[in-house]
Design a protein around this motif. Structure first.
Motif, PDB file in Angstrom:
ATOM      1  N   ALA A  14      -5.485  13.279   4.934  1.00 28.59           N
ATOM      2  CA  ALA A  14      -5.894  12.070   5.642  1.00 28.59           C
ATOM      3  C   ALA A  14      -5.633  10.859   4.763  1.00 28.59           C
ATOM      4  CB  ALA A  14      -7.367  12.149   6.001  1.00 28.59           C
ATOM      5  N   GLU A  15      -5.327   9.775   5.421  1.00 36.70           N
ATOM      6  CA  GLU A  15      -5.043   8.535   4.695  1.00 36.70           C
ATOM      7  C   GLU A  15      -6.334   7.901   4.162  1.00 36.70           C
ATOM      8  OE1 GLU A  15      -3.353   5.712   7.317  1.00 36.70           O
ATOM      9  OE2 GLU A  15      -3.175   4.124   5.826  1.00 36.70           O
ATOM     10  N   THR A  16      -7.388   7.963   4.982  1.00 36.58           N
ATOM     11  CA  THR A  16      -8.657   7.344   4.591  1.00 36.58           C
ATOM     12  C   THR A  16      -9.815   8.258   4.966  1.00 36.58           C
ATOM     13  OG1 THR A  16      -8.974   6.274   6.722  1.00 36.58           O
ATOM     14  CG2 THR A  16      -7.749   5.029   5.063  1.00 36.58           C
TER      15      THR A  16
ATOM     16  N   ILE B   5       0.546  11.556   8.307  1.00 34.36           N
ATOM     17  CA  ILE B   5       1.140  12.837   7.950  1.00 34.36           C
ATOM     18  C   ILE B   5       1.688  13.536   9.198  1.00 34.36           C
ATOM     19  CG2 ILE B   5      -0.925  14.325   8.086  1.00 34.36           C
ATOM     20  CD1 ILE B   5       1.415  14.271   5.113  1.00 34.36           C
TER      21      ILE B   5
ATOM     22  N   PRO C  34      -4.647   5.816  12.356  1.00 35.98           N
ATOM     23  CA  PRO C  34      -5.890   5.577  13.100  1.00 35.98           C
ATOM     24  C   PRO C  34      -6.776   4.499  12.494  1.00 35.98           C
ATOM     25  CG  PRO C  34      -5.483   7.930  12.913  1.00 35.98           C
ATOM     26  CD  PRO C  34      -4.407   7.244  12.118  1.00 35.98           C
ATOM     27  N   HIS C  35      -6.933   4.539  11.212  1.00 41.43           N
ATOM     28  CA  HIS C  35      -7.862   3.607  10.590  1.00 41.43           C
ATOM     29  C   HIS C  35      -7.316   2.181  10.579  1.00 41.43           C
ATOM     30  CE1 HIS C  35     -10.462   2.529   6.854  1.00 41.43           C
ATOM     31  NE2 HIS C  35     -11.034   2.159   7.965  1.00 41.43           N
TER      32      HIS C  35
ATOM     33  N   LEU D  33      -6.923  -4.060  17.078  1.00 45.55           N
ATOM     34  CA  LEU D  33      -7.765  -4.464  18.206  1.00 45.55           C
ATOM     35  C   LEU D  33      -8.304  -5.869  17.980  1.00 45.55           C
ATOM     36  CD1 LEU D  33      -9.684  -1.122  18.895  1.00 45.55           C
ATOM     37  CD2 LEU D  33      -7.636  -2.011  20.021  1.00 45.55           C
TER      38      LEU D  33
ATOM     39  N   MET E  91       1.134   8.097  -1.161  1.00 43.40           N
ATOM     40  CA  MET E  91       1.234   8.892   0.060  1.00 43.40           C
ATOM     41  C   MET E  91       2.503   8.518   0.826  1.00 43.40           C
ATOM     42  SD  MET E  91      -1.444   9.149   3.198  1.00 43.40           S
ATOM     43  CE  MET E  91      -1.673  10.688   4.095  1.00 43.40           C
TER      44      MET E  91
ATOM     45  N   MET F 200     -10.914  13.598  11.976  1.00 37.81           N
ATOM     46  CA  MET F 200     -10.143  14.843  11.991  1.00 37.81           C
ATOM     47  C   MET F 200     -11.056  16.049  11.779  1.00 37.81           C
ATOM     48  SD  MET F 200      -7.319  16.335  12.498  1.00 37.81           S
ATOM     49  CE  MET F 200      -6.046  15.077  12.577  1.00 37.81           C
TER      50      MET F 200
ATOM     51  N   ASN G  15      -6.198   0.901  13.322  1.00 43.21           N
ATOM     52  CA  ASN G  15      -6.362   0.424  14.694  1.00 43.21           C
ATOM     53  C   ASN G  15      -7.395  -0.690  14.868  1.00 43.21           C
ATOM     54  OD1 ASN G  15      -5.364   0.716  17.374  1.00 43.21           O
ATOM     55  ND2 ASN G  15      -7.324   1.663  17.947  1.00 43.21           N
ATOM     56  N   PRO G  16      -8.555  -0.575  14.226  1.00 39.69           N
ATOM     57  CA  PRO G  16      -9.530  -1.656  14.423  1.00 39.69           C
ATOM     58  C   PRO G  16      -8.924  -3.029  14.158  1.00 39.69           C
ATOM     59  CG  PRO G  16     -10.568   0.171  13.283  1.00 39.69           C
ATOM     60  CD  PRO G  16      -9.119   0.518  13.406  1.00 39.69           C
TER      61      PRO G  16
ATOM     62  N   HIS H  15      -3.315   1.586   6.829  1.00 39.93           N
ATOM     63  CA  HIS H  15      -4.521   0.755   6.845  1.00 39.93           C
ATOM     64  C   HIS H  15      -4.510  -0.365   5.814  1.00 39.93           C
ATOM     65  CE1 HIS H  15      -5.718   3.024   3.287  1.00 39.93           C
ATOM     66  NE2 HIS H  15      -6.757   2.218   3.139  1.00 39.93           N
TER      67      HIS H  15
ATOM     68  N   LEU I  13       0.817   2.003   3.822  1.00 39.79           N
ATOM     69  CA  LEU I  13       0.166   3.258   3.420  1.00 39.79           C
ATOM     70  C   LEU I  13      -0.120   3.189   1.915  1.00 39.79           C
ATOM     71  CD1 LEU I  13       2.380   5.836   5.322  1.00 39.79           C
ATOM     72  CD2 LEU I  13      -0.028   5.336   5.767  1.00 39.79           C
ATOM     73  N   PRO I  14      -1.059   4.022   1.447  1.00 40.51           N
ATOM     74  CA  PRO I  14      -1.204   4.090  -0.005  1.00 40.51           C
ATOM     75  C   PRO I  14       0.156   4.449  -0.604  1.00 40.51           C
ATOM     76  CG  PRO I  14      -2.954   5.335   1.067  1.00 40.51           C
ATOM     77  CD  PRO I  14      -1.991   4.922   2.133  1.00 40.51           C
TER      78      PRO I  14
ATOM     79  N   GLU J 113     -12.175   7.537   6.879  1.00 42.78           N
ATOM     80  CA  GLU J 113     -12.428   7.436   8.311  1.00 42.78           C
ATOM     81  C   GLU J 113     -11.533   8.407   9.074  1.00 42.78           C
ATOM     82  OE1 GLU J 113     -12.099   4.947   6.186  1.00 42.78           O
ATOM     83  OE2 GLU J 113     -14.097   4.050   6.286  1.00 42.78           O
ATOM     84  N   GLU J 114     -10.264   8.436   8.697  1.00 45.03           N
ATOM     85  CA  GLU J 114      -9.345   9.361   9.361  1.00 45.03           C
ATOM     86  C   GLU J 114      -9.800  10.797   9.136  1.00 45.03           C
ATOM     87  OE1 GLU J 114      -5.128   8.389   8.946  1.00 45.03           O
ATOM     88  OE2 GLU J 114      -4.729  10.523   8.658  1.00 45.03           O
TER      89      GLU J 114
ATOM     90  N   LEU K 268     -15.091   4.489  14.554  1.00 39.87           N
ATOM     91  CA  LEU K 268     -14.272   4.181  13.382  1.00 39.87           C
ATOM     92  C   LEU K 268     -12.931   3.559  13.733  1.00 39.87           C
ATOM     93  CD1 LEU K 268     -15.098   7.438  11.401  1.00 39.87           C
ATOM     94  CD2 LEU K 268     -16.005   5.148  10.985  1.00 39.87           C
ATOM     95  N   PHE K 269     -12.419   3.876  14.923  1.00 42.56           N
ATOM     96  CA  PHE K 269     -11.090   3.368  15.265  1.00 42.56           C
ATOM     97  C   PHE K 269     -11.119   2.408  16.456  1.00 42.56           C
ATOM     98  CE2 PHE K 269      -9.631   7.844  13.867  1.00 42.56           C
ATOM     99  CZ  PHE K 269      -9.858   7.507  12.545  1.00 42.56           C
TER     100      PHE K 269
END
Ligand code: SF4
Ligand code: SF4
Ligand code: SF4
Ligand code: SF4
Ligand code: SF4
Ligand code: SF4
Ligand code: SF4
Ligand code: SF4
Lengths: 785, 194, 785, 194
Positions: free
Chosen positions: C692-694, D109, D89-90, D96, D141, C701, D92-93, D58, D137-138, C696-697, C730-731
């Motif tokens: 996962a990247e973070t 990934i 996903p992270h 929005l 990664m 998951m 997205n906020p 993110h 991305l980091p 939250e992800e 979270l998203f």
């Protein structure tokens, strides 16, 4: 490990069911009643039990690290930049990282031999019983397992006894491997000590493997007259169905040979082999044929000759299945270690498997029961051969020319050459080929390591490797040589004869050509070195891929090394001990010299024996094309016994050498056992692990490394003669370090007296004494005055 | 800009590599040295060295440059620049052919090892070397030795005169053609004399 | 391996010495008379015995390789460029090379646990006897060793029984390791199968280690109320002499604690620990204190607090000796695996060793007998403490400022940041520090992995790491937390209670936070995740470094996770099983659910149990900072049971993920055991190994990966609720793949009905059935109609 | 000449790496692509792609460039260049917040994995992507994912818009300052519009 042996003794038992007197049951223990030798200090040594000995060696022979990569990426903290001795995230530095990497390689190598040994022992016990007696040479071999005795302190008598040895090896390997974990061993010299331990473990594993198979399969038993068998691509009768076996585990090959015998097909089908399986197949049946060393794999397959390819384990090209499909040869994998993604057909009826292979429905199958392979391989080969023989796989001349023409070297492409491990000038040879001249392509064939990297990178997708092989087709057909198959151990009687001359220096040295075929300039150099040293009446040993290369060259008289020189362990002999695992017999011979000739106690007495070997037995290992992790562990085993090893220039990629400093006088003192005095003995042997730039450099170094502190004046004179003579012949001058090797005037070879005396005077040489040498202070014998 | 790649395709080194470009004109031989070497040019690199040593491998006697052997240029450089020479043993016959007897003889791997010892007085006993110039070893062996020195002989600068890029050296040509090589060698030889 | 057990039965023997009737002697076999369970198909499975199961998993969860290096340099043919699936000189390609590298890591990891287990077993047998009974939880734990039973098909009762298990593990590891040799396995999926095998072997090894130590040392025995102990740098009473133990092998720490008790010094000397040894020390004595996970090593040492440092094995910084010298703390190494170049003083009198350490004559010593360490460590600590306490090792503010001022970041230096695994903005924080503002340096302390790479590279040689630690000195003192020490196994009774709710889905999942501390943003994220899932009434397990991180954070109420939630294996519990080796209890719990609740036969029946766990037990492993090779093998063990694992972003450096493809419908069919039909069940669980990247992800998951085909409608609705709720929170949106997880209208959480129904309609969702799921066709029960 | 080094010091890649230099002037954004990519510039790279995708991590929402967030520039690029966006996903906020709802949502990934499948029709179902642009991305990664694509997705070109050098990408900036980054991003955005 605790001692799991159980010894139940009942002097008298009276119970409801009866009465027992003097019942004794021993299980898991060795019946060592008739082995009176006292147990030494280090039976089944732990990882650190011999650390003091290692430290002595490592103080003299310093690691010179040659990092192959500047960073470490073993864990997710990485990549860590270790340049210039920066520390990684775990605190490791470059030298420690390099030694860790070497340990990892040595563990892989030792694990490979040990697991191979385990499979042989398990299989042979299933077939012949746990109580089957070991027999490696009948009455001629009293010390049946010198390394096991030395290391484990036991005397194995049956196949079953070997299982306890294997338990020990697997245990030690697990511990050694664990030391490579992030945040374990933090000191490079302790890693190097563990490397030496891994090497010793490996030697035991190799010994187990070879004595097991020798004992049950009727291989030559310490036989100097082991049969001369056929070698080379030209020896194959391509009209017959041809089976190719590749690898190291002879069980499937044996089953093939047995099946052929059974069906009276031995003369109808060719069994050909590559790598150690090939040697072992000829040990089992001299009708089998050896194609060549590892680097012959791809050329033989591309030649299209094999009709069926059977692979077992180790040193098998990972693309063997793809290459087999390319020449439409059905393929059988037989090892758990190398399943190649194939469907496991072990439990299917042979009929079905053969049908699928012949029809091509299955290009390859996995059969994990060696006893099922013979039938499938033979029937498949017979079925597919007629059709396969109809079409060739090599390129006709015109196609070679056409391909050569699309090369873009004129634009400085050259990537093929840059990809070639030996930087062979492929572009030039392709250019010539484009003009119809194949001479240079054929030259490349000679020095080619058979890796096909050139072909992988060519942006024009020119099938370079096939072109090389095709151009050399005629030459391949002329590859008909002889090799004396693996004889196994050295007889005690041979040791008795040569032990004295070796330890005193009258035989100038024992030189063992072992290991893989990653040669800088082709295998011929190995053959030339063997012949040169045999001619000079060194004892020459060979094994594995090097044993094959040693036979693949004819001298002016048209004879191969094995035809020129006897197979006995004597001055001027060329002794092929057998496959890689037979290397244990070479180090074993050194150990036996200490034990049989030197009368040093063997049992669990590693340090003293190694000290003896290091100071007295003028042996040198040469792994001219050392490539693998097995070679890494094999060499380490030699080092722990204090035996130096010379490798070719590719050997620098093992990432570190172990080098002495001839210029540091303080490094070359030994104790005199008789007096306890410290005596300067000169840099003998000068290095423990040395990479030579060229064959010539190697030869001179080999001669030099055969010197030992214990040499008598006559022995030293002989050794110096060869060293100086080779130096003069190959480099044009006499060496400038002679003064370091002359202890008394008597050491000077008579024929070179004038010259040398001049040098000695120039250098302000002073006479010194010849001690009874040891590195171990506790070996000093208090003299009673 | 020429993209500089190690001669052997997978010969990727690491963070610290020689890098830079090479020009064709005389006198303008420039490969920017390894990080930390500043931008000292080749000739400067050699001239400023107090105790340089030229290490010659056997291939120097095999490889043609123009109508001479690579070895001939190297000996010229040694002479003009007054650089001591260590030949690897198998190189010696070619030196003797040229009546060059001043060279020390030592296997490449031993030289490499001793150079890591800051106290080593050199084969001539005149004190530690501060510049080691390599030429004529098998490419991959030269590379491993240069790597050993990069990591374990920080006190010594390294240079290679082969026509292949050696990322572990402080100074290295890129992978250049025979013609460029010749011109650049000549320029260096001239420059050390200046 | 052949079966070395011996069973001698004599019905009647009449001989000269007497007569025997019905004598039966069993040796090396387990007395399994009261274990009536039938032996399953795969006791002591070989490397390929479970290959078919592996293939099923690997067909669904494809390896996605992320090469960390473009080349291979494992042998001297290298380096080989494998870019773009070019083949190396041995014929290997990139995917095969990556899988080989993973196998190597997994072998190292498993070897580390196994050799650790071997040492514990050997030591405890020496002390307590081979017949000492195993006891991991008294009557509460009937299935004392679920993994051993499952894998080996035996039921160990005594310490001695564990030796046979270890023999098997060492044997398998040797074989697995050998498969990594150049020219062995040539197929990436077969390598992956071997990886899974290594993982399974590792789990057995971990179980052996932990049940041995639990059985003899009086550790908590499956105790939900294991004591809360102190955690953090602030809990140390720095006025007392402080001993620091680092590593994983508790034996030296136990000896220290015993010595203190003996001498009535327990209250006078602080025993503090880092890594798993710390947890085990508190299992032995709750007075011991845990400093923190691996990444706390350097900061704690640099703080200068420890007076004596004792290291055993694993995850110990390789520069620990150097760091100890820096703070003038005497150093004791105690493991054969980590000798650090120190002189072996094992046989010297304690007096002499202490004298040398105290005087500084020896900065460190090697003592290979754990029973000797206690006296030396304690006496040395007491002797050096008074003097050491006088001077600090941290930097005063002014020095921090002065150092900060020599930073050359204005010239775009930034190499410290580029060297930092987490790219922390060190230059900026240094800039601020130069202006006297330490806030940013302290922030770095929070996210810092404690690797000191920044400091290694700074061209100005600014002591960056010491500056970070010094700036955070106050914060360190405030690190006072609680952790429930390792409870060991899960009770059978607990399993009976939660087995149903888990398998039916009423408990939304079991989430295990395990592994190392290579976190992307510090350890707090682990604590936050633990709390969130406990709050949502998942069962949360912890172990190793993650167990410590889980406790190093206080919520708004000022409470740590362990104070907030109970230690029992129940919804909303936070269950610290113990050190890394205790991970076996987590997978063991899953196995026990299958066996105790699911009533599936356990003995030697791996495939069926794994199939059960994979399809029914909603468990997920989270290794947020997975760093080591041990983590690599631990995760592999979970995968073979079909349990998914989530790692942090650094986890991509393990070089490959195992990812499902939710978009490929054909991948998600199972057999219905009752009917034999193939039924689409959706992508549950979607992945087997996911980075996962973070945080939250990861959290979303985790919730998603808890779904299983077997979930009841109620269970699925619960799981979906958490998944959707977390996603929304979270998203910001509801997930767009809900339709894949809804099987019948009843699966839809009531509270979200409207929304979800809309999505389902948009997506053309169709109802499907809920099968009795299995991946194994032979598991289909022919229904009698 | 700017020496281009991977952002993370030991992030040495291998034989095939993005390489080249970066200029400061508008419109002259140039990083020579990975070997085999020819010398196509950035704008061209994007414009010539038939089905490009922009993958946003993110950190794009965290990192400031000038007075905006990196994310803002990326969205501008997406819009001007008509590039479909996949946000992790992270991320997205933050989208929005900007009322951007067109993005597909998928973990990085998973995106990487699917891109290795030449048959994957994309998150929009419109067929395989031919250019994948990564940003935010980091660093490490992103590097591993780009490596995965370099080796196992030969059909796709890769680009990164971070201000750090990613040797595994086809196009990457070198490690550049915020100012250079801003100018170059702007230049690219302008260029895709042209
Ligand atoms: S093992 Fe050490 S040096 Fe290697 S990557 Fe991990 S932290 Fe870095
Ligand atoms: S196959 Fe032969 S010629 Fe081609 S790269 Fe390998 S060694 Fe060189
Ligand atoms: S790689 Fe191919 S095209 Fe290039 S020089 Fe070699 S043969 Fe010619
Ligand atoms: S000598 Fe080397 S290459 Fe040859 S078979 Fe043995 S290990 Fe393999
Ligand atoms: S193992 Fe294979 S790919 Fe790796 S270096 Fe050796 S030949 Fe090359
Ligand atoms: S010690 Fe901390 S700040 Fe320094 S490089 Fe390591 S993680 Fe980054
Ligand atoms: S490496 Fe040192 S000098 Fe460079 S920015 Fe970091 S602290 Fe400053
Ligand atoms: S969790 Fe990882 S870092 Fe921590 S002790 Fe275990 S293996 Fe070491």
């Amino acid at each position: 490990m605790t001692d799991k042996g159980i010894n139940l003794k009942i002097r008298e038992l009276q119970s409801d069911i009866g009465k027992i007197k003097d019942l004794e049951i021993s299980i898991g223990k060795f019946r060592q009643d008739n082995w009176t030798e006292l147990q030494g200090p280090t039976p089944f040594p732990s990882m650190t039990a011999l650390r003091n000995w290692d430290k002595k060696l490592l103080a003299r022979y310093q690691p010179f690290y040659l990092p192959f990569s500047d960073h470490c990426d073993l864990c997710t903290y990485g990549k860590c930049d270790l340049t210039g001795n920066k520390r990684g995230a775990c605190g490791i530095n470059m030298s420690t990282q390099q030694s860790r990497t070497y340990l990892l390689a040595a563990c892989i190598g030792a694990a490979t031999h040990t697991s191979h040994a385990r499979e042989l022992v398990t299989h042979t016990i299933q077939k012949f019983g746990s109580d089957h007696l070991l027999d490696t040479g009948g009455l001629a071999v009293g010390v049946e397992a010198p390394t096991i005795r030395l290391v484990c302190g036991i005397k194995p008598e049956t196949l079953g006894d070997l299982e306890t040895v294997l338990d020990y090896l697997e245990n030690q390997l697990t511990q050694l491997l664990s030391a490579t974990h992030t945040g374990q061993e933090g000191n490079h010299l302790d890693f190097e000590s563990k490397v030496l331990h891994a090497g010793m473990i490996d030697q035991v594993g190799m010994e187990v493997a070879d004595i097991a198979q020798i004992s049950v399969f009727g291989f030559p038993k310490a036989d100097p007259d082991a049969p001369l068998v056929e070698l080379g691509m030209g020896v194959v009768d391509t009209k017959k169905p041809v089976i190719l076996v590749i690898g190291h585990n002879v069980l499937p090959a044996i089953n093939i040979i047995d099946y052929l015998k059974d069906k009276r097909l031995s003369d109808e089908v060719e069994v050909t082999g590559i790598c150690c399986t090939a040697i072992d197949a000829t040990r089992y049946s001299p009708k089998a044929k050896i194609i060549g060393p590892m680097s012959w794999q791809l050329r033989y397959i591309r030649s299209g000759i094999p009709d069926v390819i059977v692979v077992d384990e180790q040193c098998i090209r990972c693309d063997s299945l793809i290459e087999a499909e390319r020449i439409r040869a059905p393929f059988i994998a037989t090892s758990e270690k190398n399943c190649l993604g194939l469907t496991d057909r072990t439990r299917d009826p042979a009929d079905e498997i053969v049908a699928d292979l012949v029809s091509g429905k299955a290009p390859g199958v996995l059969i994990l029961d060696p006893d099922k392979v013979g039938e499938v391989a033979v029937r498949t080969a017979c079925a597919v051969a007629p059709e396969r023989k109809k079409s060739g796989t090599l390129l006709p001349s015109q196609e070679i020319i056409d391909y050569a023409k699309i090369c873009t070297q004129s634009n400085m492409c050259l990537v093929c050459q840059r990809a070639c491990p030996n930087e062979l000038n492929i572009p030039e040879s392709i250019k010539a080929a484009g003009q119809g001249n194949f001479r240079k392509l054929i030259d490349i064939y000679d020095e080619c390591a058979g890796c096909a990297r050139c072909e992988q990178v060519c942006p024009q997708e020119i099938p370079l490797y096939t072109m090389i092989v095709s151009a050399a087709a005629q030459k391949m057909r002329e590859e008909t040589f002889k090799i004396r198959t693996g004889r196994g151990a050295i007889q005690d009687t041979e040791i008795r004869k040569v032990g004295g001359p070796i330890v005193l220096g009258d035989i100038p040295g024992v030189v063992a050509f072992v290991g893989c075929s990653n040669y800088p300039k082709g295998g011929q150099e190995v053959a030339e070195m063997c012949m040169e040293f045999a001619k000079r009446r060194y004892i020459v040993c060979t094994s594995g891929c090097s044993a094959m290369s040693a036979g693949m060259y004819r001298n002016e008289e048209g004879k191969t090394a094995y035809e020129m020189y006897p197979g006995s362990f004597e001055a001027g002999g060329i002794v092929n001990v057998g496959p890689c695992v037979a290397n244990a017999h070479i180090s074993g011979a050194a150990v036996k010299i200490a034990s049989i000739f030197g009368r040093r106690p063997l049992r669990g007495n590693y340090e003293e024996i190694a000290d003896y070997v290091h100071n007295r037995v003028g042996a040198v290992g040469v792994a001219w094309g050392a490539m693998s992790q097995k070679a890494a562990s094999i060499m380490s085993g030699f080092w722990r016994l204090g035996i130096p090893v010379v490798v070719g220039p590719h050997g620098t990629k093992y990432r570190r050498m172990l080098l002495g400093r001839a210029d540091r006088e303080q490094d070359w003192y030994v104790h005199d056992r008789r007096t306890g005095e410290k005596v300067y003995v000169g840099p003998v042997p000068e290095h423990l692990f040395f990479a030579a730039e060229t064959k010539e450099e190697a030869m001179v170094m080999i001669a030099k490394l055969c010197m030992r502190p214990n040499d008598t004046v006559k022995g030293r004179a002989t050794k110096l003669t060869h060293y100086i003579d080779l130096h003069r012949k190959l480099f044009g001058t006499i060496p400038d370090d002679i003064h370091l090797f002359v202890r008394t005037a008597m050491d000077v070879p008579v024929t070179m007296k004038g010259e040398i005396t001049r040098v000695l005077e120039e250098r302000g040489w002073k006479e010194t004494i010849i001690p009874d040498p040891t590195l171990l202070s506790h070996q000093i014998i208090k003299k009673e005055l | 800009m020429t993209i500089i790649e190690p001669r052997q395709i997978a010969g990727v080194a690491g963070p610290e590599t020689a890098s830079g470009s090479i020009r064709r004109a005389k006198h303008s031989v420039r490969i920017i040295g390894r990080r930390g070497m500043g931008s000292m040019g080749w000739g400067d690199g050699i001239r400023k060295a107090k105790h340089p040593v030229l290490i010659i491998g056997h291939r120097a006697a095999e490889i043609d440059i123009d109508d001479k052997k690579m070895l001939d240029y190297l000996l010229e450089l040694a002479q003009k620049g007054n650089i001591s020479v260590i030949a690897t043993p198998h190189t010696n016959p070619a030196l003797l052919e040229r009546d060059y007897t001043k060279a020390g003889i030592m296997p490449a791997i031993e030289i490499g090892h001793r150079l890591t010892d800051p106290d080593w007085k050199g084969i001539d006993g005149k004190g530690p070397y501060d510049l080691a110039i390599f030429a004529g070893l098998p490419n991959y062996m030269e590379s491993t030795i240069l790597s050993g020195l990069k990591h374990f002989a920080p006190q010594i600068r390294t240079m290679t005169l082969d026509n292949t890029y050696q990322p572990h050296a402080c100074w290295s040509f890129s992978n250049i053609s025979g013609r460029d090589w010749l011109e650049n060698l000549k320029a260096i030889i001239e420059h050390v004399e200046d």
